[in-house]
Structure formats: C-alpha cells, structure tokens
Design a protein around this motif. Structure first.
Motif, short mmCIF file in Angstrom:
data_model
loop_
_atom_site.label_atom_id
_atom_site.label_comp_id
_atom_site.label_asym_id
_atom_site.label_seq_id
_atom_site.Cartn_x
_atom_site.Cartn_y
_atom_site.Cartn_z
N ALA A 68 -2.13 26.47 26.63
CA ALA A 68 -0.75 26.04 26.87
C ALA A 68 -0.38 26.19 28.34
N THR A 71 -1.79 23.36 30.26
CA THR A 71 -1.00 22.16 29.98
C THR A 71 0.29 22.17 30.78
N TYR A 72 0.98 23.30 30.73
CA TYR A 72 2.26 23.44 31.43
C TYR A 72 2.09 23.22 32.94
N HIS A 75 1.35 19.52 33.73
CA HIS A 75 2.55 18.68 33.63
C HIS A 75 3.47 18.90 34.83
#
Lengths: 202, 202
Positions: A68, A71-72, A75
């Motif tokens: 995660a 991913t964060y 982005h």
C-alpha cells in the motif's frame, strides 16, 4: 518530512526504502525494534493495529502495508511505477498479492527461521519458497520486468525477499532468470542495498 | 465476451462475481472442479501457474488473482471503485493485501478445514481469524466502508470470506460493526449471493 517506521533488516521496509530512494524523496527513519518486540507496545498498536512494519506517516496520513505504501507514493509522485493500462495495472496488483501472500508466507518466514529462530514449519515453508522461485523464474524467462515493459512497484515489492532467499537457505543458483532480474534492479538509478542484498552497482 | 474460471463455492471467485454484477458486465463462467483437483491438470497450469482460481480471460488478456482482477476491471470500467486520491488508493491496496494475506491465511483455510477437510493447523488459523475480525470490527466502528467514503474494491475483496466465517466455525456475533458493514454491501445495487452468504435484500 515523512517518517518511515522502519527496521534495517526488514525486507518489507526495504521495499519502501528502495522506492523512496529511486524517487529521490527524503524521509526520517524511526527505528522499531521488532526483534525485541517493540511492535507489541501500546503506542505501536495505535499506529498499526496489525503490528507490522513498515508504516509511513506523511502529513498526518498513516499508511500501513508495504504494498500500500508503494502504491500511495507512486500515486503521489510517480504514477509510471503503477502501470499505464488496465492490463499492466492489473498485473502490478497480481504481483503485489504474490508479494503479500506467496512470498510473505514462504521466503520471508524461511529467512526468519534461520535468522531469528522464529517458529515455522520450515519444511513446508521451504517447499513453498522453491515453488515461488520456480514461478518467478519461468515468468522472467522472456521478460525483463514482472508486470510491464518497464520496472513497476511489482518488481520492488517482490525483490527484497527473493534476493535475500539465501538467508533462508534457498540459494538462487537454479534460477538464472531471477538472478538476471535482480541484477537489472540493482542497476536502476537510486538502488540502495541492505545487509544480505547485492551492493550498489558502482 | 469475457470468461471467468470459476467455482460456485469459492469466495475468491465471488469477489469477482460481485464486481461483474455490480458493473452490469456479462461473462461466461467456466467451471473448474477444484475439490476434484481440476486445477492441477496441465491445461490449467498454462492459464495460471499458481493453480488458483479465479482467472479472468478478457480479449486474450489472462488476469490471475482476485485482487488483480478487481483492479483490472475497475480500471477498465469503473475507476471510482479504486479510490480517487493517493490516500484512498493506498488504503484500497492496504485492504487488498489484507484480503490476500491476513484473510486468505485465516478465515479462508478455516472454512476449507470444516467444508473440505483440508489439512490446516486449525487452532492457529482460528486464532488468526478472530484477530482479523477484531481488526475489521475496530476499523469499521466509525466508518461505513473500509478504504474511502464510498464502497471500493477493498470492500469486495474482503467481504466474502468474512461473511462466510461461520462456515469456518467463527461466528460474527461479537463483531457488530462487521455485521453492519456486510448488510451495507448486501444493500448495494447488483449484490449477488452465493451459498453461505446473505440473500439479496428484497
């Protein structure tokens, strides 16, 4: 300034350190003494109820789980690390699941067994680890990167425990495509090492 | 027409069936007789070397792993199911990892133990399952959905094995927030049931 709740010998933390370094992002590393049970202290339970590292704290946002966090950060700073079509974005998550489950329940506990004496069914875990390496080696036989034509967070999520497999008594000699893939990651700008991983190329 | 390699009693397949139904997408279900080892046949190994269902085949693209299929379908058809900020996109993946690893190694094998007699350390797996339910219940105490202010694929990835926990002898009575969250998912347009899950509302 973001804070990474971190341990220098954690492969899960290293996934995040790799991306932070490759993106040129500065951060503060907050040492969590996991081998001495610091993650079972009440203060850490308020940061991550699952009591796992890494955790990233970024302007009040707490992000748990190495997949995660990758991913964060992508982005926010570098979406090219996430894939750029529904297909590659799906493949990236396929390998994030593989990192969280298949690798996280084979190569990772095998290493903890030999490094820290963690109680695991070492026969079962080693067999699973060899299967993980076979799947990876076959997948990489005709590809440079796991999920797309360029490196993505899928590669960063999978590489630490694969490259550390020898510490779990699972040497990579029989997996030449895996060895070549690790070398490609080591050659990426911003690659950093940790104990047990290859040093920076030059 | 897309094809889902599918089994009616698989919670992992049901994650995908839920999203396909909620998005109004038609597909062909290809039955894979997993309890009778069909996933160990050579033809299935060419579709998914990990020998897991579900697999989605869509215009020549093969997507394995339920979390990856949810991601792929959302990117193609309904990105609002993925979160719309780096924070919520990160939280979504946090719960996808939780579905793949924490739920996939607790509630899921507990159910397989009681339904199919699968060999698992039922004490360990049940204890882990109760911990998973506690974490979810605490998280949902002040939230409607796992990762954002609206339902995302995080909810769909986690709900089947949680709602089926009773089949693994882990009843939900002590987890009122989990029960309320399941009811919210059941009330979503396009919700479909499977054996062991609540029927459609009305």
């Amino acid at each position: 300034m973001q804070t990474l709740y971190d341990h220098p010998l954690s492969g899960n933390c290293h996934k995040v350190r790799l991306l932070l370094s490759m993106l040129g992002l500065t951060y503060r590393s907050e040492f969590v003494d996991v081998p001495n049970e610091a993650h079972h202290a009440p203060w850490f339970g308020r940061i991550n109820p699952l009591r796992q590292i890494p955790v990233l704290e970024d302007e009040g946002t707490l992000m748990c789980d190495s997949q995660a966090i990758l991913t964060y950060l992508s982005h926010r700073h570098a979406p090219q690390w996430l894939g750029d079509t529904p297909e590659t974005q799906g493949y990236v998550v396929q390998w994030l699941s593989f990192a969280a489950n298949e690798i996280g329940n084979s190569l990772q506990p095998a290493r903890l067994y030999y490094l820290l004496g963690e109680k695991v069914d070492i026969e079962a875990v080693s067999a699973k680890g060899r299967r993980v390496l076979e799947v990876l080696d076959a997948h990489l036989a005709d590809r440079e990167w796991l999920a797309a034509a360029r490196p993505t967070i899928a590669d960063l999520a999978c590489v630490p425990y694969v490259a550390l497999a020898r510490e779990g008594h699972l040497p990579l000699d029989d997996y030449p495509h895996v060895i070549a893939w690790i070398a490609r990651i080591v050659a990426l700008p911003g690659y950093i090492s940790m104990p047990g991983l290859p040093p920076m190329a030059n």
